[in-house]
Motif scaffolding. Structure first.
Motif, PDB file in Angstrom:
ATOM      1  N   VAL A 265       0.708  -1.666  -0.648  1.00 43.51           N
ATOM      2  CA  VAL A 265      -0.038   0.213  -0.207  1.00 43.51           C
ATOM      3  C   VAL A 265       0.722   1.392   0.265  1.00 43.51           C
ATOM      4  O   VAL A 265       0.836   2.467  -0.912  1.00 43.51           O
ATOM      5  N   VAL A 266       1.892   1.779   1.139  1.00 38.29           N
ATOM      6  CA  VAL A 266       2.341   2.180   1.137  1.00 38.29           C
ATOM      7  C   VAL A 266       3.637   2.822  -0.199  1.00 38.29           C
ATOM      8  O   VAL A 266       3.416   3.938  -0.943  1.00 38.29           O
ATOM      9  N   PHE A 267       4.721   1.916  -1.221  1.00 30.70           N
ATOM     10  CA  PHE A 267       4.997   1.803  -1.629  1.00 30.70           C
ATOM     11  C   PHE A 267       4.256   2.069  -3.110  1.00 30.70           C
ATOM     12  O   PHE A 267       5.134   1.968  -4.087  1.00 30.70           O
ATOM     13  N   GLY A 268       3.412   1.944  -2.683  1.00 33.66           N
ATOM     14  CA  GLY A 268       2.607   1.634  -4.573  1.00 33.66           C
ATOM     15  C   GLY A 268       1.688   3.139  -4.430  1.00 33.66           C
ATOM     16  O   GLY A 268       2.168   3.990  -5.645  1.00 33.66           O
ATOM     17  N   LEU A 269       1.520   4.014  -3.786  1.00 26.56           N
ATOM     18  CA  LEU A 269       1.204   4.868  -3.790  1.00 26.56           C
ATOM     19  C   LEU A 269       2.557   5.724  -4.207  1.00 26.56           C
ATOM     20  O   LEU A 269       2.773   6.994  -4.661  1.00 26.56           O
ATOM     21  N   TYR A 270       3.527   5.638  -3.189  1.00 29.57           N
ATOM     22  CA  TYR A 270       4.842   6.628  -3.536  1.00 29.57           C
ATOM     23  C   TYR A 270       4.909   5.614  -4.660  1.00 29.57           C
ATOM     24  O   TYR A 270       6.005   6.709  -6.102  1.00 29.57           O
TER      25      TYR A 270
ATOM     26  N   ILE B 194      -2.769   4.103  -7.630  1.00 30.81           N
ATOM     27  CA  ILE B 194      -3.890   3.704  -7.305  1.00 30.81           C
ATOM     28  C   ILE B 194      -4.672   2.258  -7.976  1.00 30.81           C
ATOM     29  O   ILE B 194      -5.362   1.481  -7.296  1.00 30.81           O
ATOM     30  N   GLU B 195      -4.181   2.613  -9.346  1.00 27.43           N
ATOM     31  CA  GLU B 195      -4.852   1.177  -9.618  1.00 27.43           C
ATOM     32  C   GLU B 195      -3.826   0.029  -9.118  1.00 27.43           C
ATOM     33  O   GLU B 195      -4.812  -1.147  -8.772  1.00 27.43           O
ATOM     34  N   VAL B 196      -2.986   0.014  -8.567  1.00 32.44           N
ATOM     35  CA  VAL B 196      -1.864  -1.627  -8.420  1.00 32.44           C
ATOM     36  C   VAL B 196      -3.303  -1.888  -7.082  1.00 32.44           C
ATOM     37  O   VAL B 196      -3.316  -2.578  -6.617  1.00 32.44           O
ATOM     38  N   LEU B 197      -3.729  -0.735  -6.400  1.00 35.34           N
ATOM     39  CA  LEU B 197      -4.622  -0.671  -4.732  1.00 35.34           C
ATOM     40  C   LEU B 197      -5.745  -1.570  -4.763  1.00 35.34           C
ATOM     41  O   LEU B 197      -5.034  -2.272  -4.553  1.00 35.34           O
ATOM     42  N   SER B 198      -6.183  -0.644  -6.314  1.00 33.46           N
ATOM     43  CA  SER B 198      -7.247  -1.568  -6.661  1.00 33.46           C
ATOM     44  C   SER B 198      -7.318  -3.256  -6.939  1.00 33.46           C
ATOM     45  O   SER B 198      -8.957  -3.335  -6.655  1.00 33.46           O
ATOM     46  N   TYR B 199      -6.851  -3.826  -7.698  1.00 37.20           N
ATOM     47  CA  TYR B 199      -6.455  -5.097  -7.923  1.00 37.20           C
ATOM     48  C   TYR B 199      -5.817  -5.494  -7.279  1.00 37.20           C
ATOM     49  O   TYR B 199      -5.736  -6.705  -7.492  1.00 37.20           O
ATOM     50  N   SER B 200      -4.957  -4.937  -5.820  1.00 39.58           N
ATOM     51  CA  SER B 200      -4.153  -5.328  -4.960  1.00 39.58           C
ATOM     52  C   SER B 200      -4.737  -5.653  -3.739  1.00 39.58           C
ATOM     53  O   SER B 200      -4.644  -6.963  -2.804  1.00 39.58           O
ATOM     54  N   VAL B 201      -5.754  -5.573  -2.899  1.00 40.99           N
ATOM     55  CA  VAL B 201      -5.863  -4.806  -1.978  1.00 40.99           C
ATOM     56  C   VAL B 201      -7.390  -5.878  -2.265  1.00 40.99           C
ATOM     57  O   VAL B 201      -7.936  -6.406  -0.935  1.00 40.99           O
ATOM     58  N   GLY B 202      -8.755  -5.471  -2.731  1.00 41.28           N
ATOM     59  CA  GLY B 202      -9.690  -6.553  -3.463  1.00 41.28           C
ATOM     60  C   GLY B 202      -9.186  -8.136  -2.828  1.00 41.28           C
ATOM     61  O   GLY B 202      -9.981  -8.618  -2.101  1.00 41.28           O
TER      62      GLY B 202
END
Length: 435
Positions: free
Chosen positions: A65-70, A349-357
């Motif tokens: 989450v942290v490094f995906g946004l950064y 943001i896309e990395v989070l959307s398809y990783s966190v789900g």
């Protein structure tokens, strides 16, 4: 008819950097799957604890989450080729750590968790740079074909990689698997060195919270983008039952089919990828997103309802095809409409959307299975997926009506010269301003 079904190879022919990235990705997938299989098996061997194996997910989530946004902000402010090259080299060094630890007389447990967290952090940094490159190195009208070819590469790796990794670990041990991983990352770095530079815009700002917030505000202002994120999150949260597959195999009296349950979705995605030529001629990519996600939910619901293992496997394969179709729509919309100066941050943001789900979906499926039973947890999740996708489509009608030929953002991106020899105003004639 054959040419309409076979994958569209236009991106492969038009972009040398796309070819390099495609081959590099395939090599990396094989090495990554070696470690992906060997790492939890080694933790199991050292501890004998399911909880210790499951703890890998906990140590991986926060860095992602942290490094995906950064990483998204970094991709907009740095040379994307250097980001990819540096993170790929870092992943190779972490594979060396695993190899050295496995060769020790008494391998330690803590380095395995440290490496898992490090891999998650580096993947979070790298993925936005990789994703944001497609809009640069592939022409605007070939984005769907590029997404299909990339997905095809992933599915080949997802099917062949784990199968080969299981054999290597079983017969040659963890150290050999990690050794193969090191070799594949070394080859990957050599391929990355041949990529073209991808410098940021001249006025690009350094990564900052303000820059990340700017990307989030842009996403919030675009109903079509919001729809792609929301549909994917809903589909994965309600209908990602992989965590309960071992229990589903028991319920179906088919313990022998556990591996097939895990592989069936990839087989369905691969089948769609091999017959994806027709997708390059579609302009209503929002229908892909919604229809694919709804099809995924229906197939998962059917997989939880039927009691015959072969019917269940067919349903899971159909679910994989639906998931890939939705993914093609999402990737095409992202790469055809997002401005290049924001592409990295939106990719974060896309990395989070398809990783966190999927992470949350595994928790939901496990908790629901403990409460209502395995099969009901599967089919009810599929039904909830279909219902939520329908509600989101009704709430965000612009997603359904998206047309790449008439959408304002897509037209603006096309007019700006998206793809090779047109992304940068200072691009030299005949030079691919790609990776």
């Amino acid at each position: 008819m054959t040419s309409r079904l076979l994958p569209d190879l236009s991106p492969w022919r038009s972009s040398a950097d796309f070819r390099l990235l495609w081959v590099q990705g395939l090599v990396t997938y094989f090495g990554s799957f070696m470690a992906l299989i060997a790492l939890p098996l080694q933790i199991k061997h050292l501890t004998g604890s399911p909880l210790a194996v499951g703890a890998m997910g906990a140590v991986e989530l926060v860095p992602l989450v942290v490094f995906g946004l950064y990483g998204g902000a970094l991709a907009d402010s740095a040379d994307r080729r250097r980001v990819i090259l540096g993170t790929e080299a870092g992943l190779g060094l972490l594979a060396v750590v695993l190899l050295v630890n496995a060769l020790a007389p008494e391998p330690a447990l803590w380095p395995l968790y440290v490496v898992a967290a490090g891999v998650s952090a580096l993947a979070g940094l790298q993925r936005p740079a990789l994703d944001s490159l497609m809009a640069r190195i592939v022409p605007h009208d070939q984005q769907t074909a590029a997404a299909a070819l990339n997905s095809l590469r992933w599915q080949v790796g997802a099917i062949a990689g784990p199968s080969l990794a299981g054999v290597v670990v079983a017969y040659a041990g963890h150290a050999t698997a990690y050794g193969v991983t090191v070799v594949t990352f070394a080859l990957s770095v050599l391929l990355c060195l041949r990529l073209s530079p991808a410098p940021p815009a001249h006025d690009a700002e350094k990564p900052s919270l303000r820059g990340i917030a700017e990307g989030a505000r842009y996403a919030w202002s675009r109903p079509v983008l919001l729809g792609t994120y929301a549909v994917d999150l809903a589909a994965m949260f309600f209908a990602f039952p992989n965590a309960v597959f071992p229990f589903l195999a028991d319920d179906l009296d088919a313990e022998w089919a556990l591996g097939l349950l895990y592989a069936a979705g990839s087989v369905g995605s691969l089948a769609l990828g091999l017959t994806s030529g027709w997708t390059s001629r579609v302009r209503r990519h929002g229908l892909f997103v919604v229809g694919g996600a709804a099809g995924w939910g229906l197939a998962i619901a059917a997989a939880g309802w039927f009691q015959n293992i072969w019917i269940v496997l067919v349903c899971l394969a159909l679910a994989g095809a639906g998931d890939m179709l939705s993914g093609l729509g999402r990737s095409t919309i992202w790469n055809q409409t997002i401005p290049d100066e924001l592409r990295g941050r939106l990719a974060g943001i896309e990395v989070l959307s398809y990783s966190v789900g999927p992470q949350l979906g595994q928790v939901r499926a496990g908790a629901m299975a403990g409460w209502t039973g395995t099969r009901s947890a599967v089919w009810s999740g599929g039904v909830a997926c279909v219902a939520s996708v329908a509600l989101l489509a009704a709430a965000l009608p612009k997603l359904l009506t998206y047309d790449s030929a008439t959408d304002e953002d897509a037209s603006r991106r096309r007019a700006a010269g998206a793809g090779p020899a047109g992304d940068r105003p200072d691009a030299e004639p005949g030079v691919l301003p790609g990776v």
